[in-house]
Design a protein around this motif. Structure first.
Motif, PDB file in Angstrom:
ATOM      1  N   ILE A  23       0.856  -0.953  -0.122  1.00 17.03           N
ATOM      2  CA  ILE A  23       0.084  -0.023  -0.005  1.00 17.03           C
ATOM      3  C   ILE A  23       0.935   1.266  -0.167  1.00 17.03           C
ATOM      4  N   VAL A  24       0.500   2.137  -0.904  1.00 19.93           N
ATOM      5  CA  VAL A  24       1.278   3.383  -1.211  1.00 19.93           C
ATOM      6  C   VAL A  24       0.293   4.595  -0.940  1.00 19.93           C
ATOM      7  N   VAL A  25       0.819   5.673  -0.425  1.00 19.37           N
ATOM      8  CA  VAL A  25      -0.051   6.888  -0.555  1.00 19.37           C
ATOM      9  C   VAL A  25       0.372   7.729  -1.506  1.00 19.37           C
ATOM     10  N   LEU A  36       3.434   9.645   4.742  1.00 25.23           N
ATOM     11  CA  LEU A  36       2.308   8.937   4.902  1.00 25.23           C
ATOM     12  C   LEU A  36       2.452   7.568   4.608  1.00 25.23           C
ATOM     13  N   THR A  37       3.232   7.310   3.613  1.00 24.20           N
ATOM     14  CA  THR A  37       3.264   5.594   3.024  1.00 24.20           C
ATOM     15  C   THR A  37       3.962   5.083   4.520  1.00 24.20           C
ATOM     16  N   GLU A  38       5.009   5.656   5.034  1.00 32.58           N
ATOM     17  CA  GLU A  38       5.892   4.885   5.706  1.00 32.58           C
ATOM     18  C   GLU A  38       5.140   4.770   7.253  1.00 32.58           C
ATOM     19  N   LEU A  39       4.206   5.799   7.496  1.00 31.63           N
ATOM     20  CA  LEU A  39       3.223   5.661   8.759  1.00 31.63           C
ATOM     21  C   LEU A  39       2.327   4.631   8.471  1.00 31.63           C
ATOM     22  N   LEU A  40       1.809   4.688   7.410  1.00 27.98           N
ATOM     23  CA  LEU A  40       0.649   3.769   7.252  1.00 27.98           C
ATOM     24  C   LEU A  40       1.228   2.399   7.265  1.00 27.98           C
ATOM     25  N   ASN A  41       2.331   2.295   6.691  1.00 26.26           N
ATOM     26  CA  ASN A  41       2.957   0.799   6.418  1.00 26.26           C
ATOM     27  C   ASN A  41       3.286   0.370   7.828  1.00 26.26           C
ATOM     28  N   ASP A  42       3.776   0.974   9.034  1.00 32.16           N
ATOM     29  CA  ASP A  42       3.973   0.801  10.226  1.00 32.16           C
ATOM     30  C   ASP A  42       2.630   0.574  10.773  1.00 32.16           C
ATOM     31  N   VAL A  43       1.487   1.356  10.793  1.00 32.07           N
ATOM     32  CA  VAL A  43       0.211   0.826  10.940  1.00 32.07           C
ATOM     33  C   VAL A  43       0.094  -0.457  10.848  1.00 32.07           C
ATOM     34  N   SER A  74       1.176   6.765  23.353  1.00 35.81           N
ATOM     35  CA  SER A  74      -0.071   7.470  22.926  1.00 35.81           C
ATOM     36  C   SER A  74       0.271   8.297  21.836  1.00 35.81           C
ATOM     37  N   ASP A  75       1.335   9.091  21.774  1.00 36.77           N
ATOM     38  CA  ASP A  75       1.517  10.027  20.672  1.00 36.77           C
ATOM     39  C   ASP A  75       1.733   9.208  19.198  1.00 36.77           C
ATOM     40  N   VAL A  76       2.344   8.092  19.358  1.00 42.15           N
ATOM     41  CA  VAL A  76       2.483   7.100  18.033  1.00 42.15           C
ATOM     42  C   VAL A  76       0.896   6.875  17.802  1.00 42.15           C
ATOM     43  N   LEU A  77       0.214   6.503  18.565  1.00 41.72           N
ATOM     44  CA  LEU A  77      -1.233   5.937  18.328  1.00 41.72           C
ATOM     45  C   LEU A  77      -2.115   7.034  17.587  1.00 41.72           C
ATOM     46  N   GLU A  78      -1.641   8.173  18.486  1.00 46.90           N
ATOM     47  CA  GLU A  78      -2.480   9.505  17.775  1.00 46.90           C
ATOM     48  C   GLU A  78      -1.972   9.789  16.265  1.00 46.90           C
ATOM     49  N   GLU A  79      -0.751   9.424  15.876  1.00 45.38           N
ATOM     50  CA  GLU A  79      -0.280   9.604  14.538  1.00 45.38           C
ATOM     51  C   GLU A  79      -1.046   8.664  13.697  1.00 45.38           C
ATOM     52  N   TYR A  80      -1.251   7.189  13.980  1.00 38.07           N
ATOM     53  CA  TYR A  80      -1.656   6.344  13.514  1.00 38.07           C
ATOM     54  C   TYR A  80      -3.236   6.554  13.061  1.00 38.07           C
ATOM     55  N   LYS A  82      -4.706   9.515  12.925  1.00 40.33           N
ATOM     56  CA  LYS A  82      -4.609  10.478  11.863  1.00 40.33           C
ATOM     57  C   LYS A  82      -4.455   9.948  10.332  1.00 40.33           C
ATOM     58  N   VAL A  83      -3.561   9.170  10.295  1.00 35.38           N
ATOM     59  CA  VAL A  83      -3.482   8.505   8.745  1.00 35.38           C
ATOM     60  C   VAL A  83      -4.593   7.811   8.349  1.00 35.38           C
ATOM     61  N   LEU A  84      -5.239   7.069   9.459  1.00 34.19           N
ATOM     62  CA  LEU A  84      -6.228   6.306   9.169  1.00 34.19           C
ATOM     63  C   LEU A  84      -7.628   6.967   8.764  1.00 34.19           C
ATOM     64  N   ARG A  85      -7.766   7.919   9.277  1.00 29.97           N
ATOM     65  CA  ARG A  85      -8.901   8.918   9.173  1.00 29.97           C
ATOM     66  C   ARG A  85      -8.665   9.990   7.928  1.00 29.97           C
ATOM     67  N   GLU A  86      -7.633   9.787   7.261  1.00 33.19           N
ATOM     68  CA  GLU A  86      -7.233  10.592   6.326  1.00 33.19           C
ATOM     69  C   GLU A  86      -8.216  10.279   5.295  1.00 33.19           C
ATOM     70  N   PRO A  87      -9.201  11.254   4.628  1.00 33.36           N
ATOM     71  CA  PRO A  87      -9.997  10.746   3.422  1.00 33.36           C
ATOM     72  C   PRO A  87      -9.404  10.724   2.279  1.00 33.36           C
ATOM     73  N   ILE A  88      -9.764   9.713   1.504  1.00 31.32           N
ATOM     74  CA  ILE A  88      -9.275   9.348   0.430  1.00 31.32           C
ATOM     75  C   ILE A  88     -10.127  10.013  -0.978  1.00 31.32           C
ATOM     76  N   TYR A  89      -9.315  10.118  -2.042  1.00 31.84           N
ATOM     77  CA  TYR A  89     -10.197  10.861  -3.332  1.00 31.84           C
ATOM     78  C   TYR A  89     -10.035   9.887  -4.301  1.00 31.84           C
ATOM     79  N   ASN A  90      -9.327   8.613  -4.291  1.00 27.82           N
ATOM     80  CA  ASN A  90      -9.417   7.822  -5.363  1.00 27.82           C
ATOM     81  C   ASN A  90      -8.489   6.610  -4.874  1.00 27.82           C
ATOM     82  N   ILE A  91      -8.557   5.607  -5.569  1.00 23.12           N
ATOM     83  CA  ILE A  91      -7.719   4.372  -5.285  1.00 23.12           C
ATOM     84  C   ILE A  91      -7.182   3.610  -6.710  1.00 23.12           C
TER      85      ILE A  91
END
Length: 107
Positions: A23-25, A36-43, A74-80, A82-91
Motif C-alpha cells: 500500500i502506497v499513499v 504518510l506511506t511509511e506511517l501507514l506501513n507501520d500501522v 499514545s503519541d504514536v497511536l495518535e499519528e496512526y 490521523k493517517v487512518l482517518r485521512e479521507p481518500i479521493y481515489n484508489i
C-alpha cells in the motif's frame, strides 16, 4: 467519504489482506507521499501482528485494540489514527507490482 482505514479493511489482493509493502499513499498527481506511506506501513505491520481485523470495524476499534495489545505510546497511536482517518479521493490498483495506491488530496 471513504478514509484510509476503510481501504485497509476492505482491500484484498489474491484473497489476502494487504501487506504493509503493498500500500502506497500518493497525491492527486500520482506523486508518492513518503511520510504518510511509511506511517501507514507501520500501522499495517502492527495491525497484522497484534490485531485480528475480523474483530475490528472502525478506526476507534483499531485504536482501542492497538492501545491494549501493543506497547506503543499514545503519541504514536495518535499519528496512526490521523493517517487512518485521512479521507481518500481515489484508489488505484497496480497489479504488476501487487500494490494499491491510495490517493489523498486532489490533483
Amino acid at each position: 467519504m471513504l478514509n484510509i482505514f476503510d481501504i485497509v479493511k476492505l482491500t484484498k489482493i489474491d484473497h489476502k489482506e494487504i501487506d504493509s509493502n503493498q500500500i502506497v499513499v500518493t497525491d492527486g498527481n500520482g506523486k508518492p507521499n513518503a511520510i504518510l506511506t511509511e506511517l501507514l506501513n507501520d500501522v499495517v505491520s502492527n495491525m497484522r501482528i497484534f490485531v485480528d481485523m475480523n474483530e475490528v470495524y472502525s478506526v476507534d476499534d483499531l485504536m482501542r485494540e492497538l492501545s491494549e495489545h501493543t506497547p506503543l505510546p499514545s503519541d504514536v497511536l495518535e499519528e496512526y489514527e490521523k493517517v487512518l482517518r485521512e479521507p481518500i479521493y481515489n484508489i488505484n490498483f497496480v497489479p504488476k507490482r501487487g500494490q494499491v495506491e491510495v490517493i489523498v488530496g486532489e490533483g
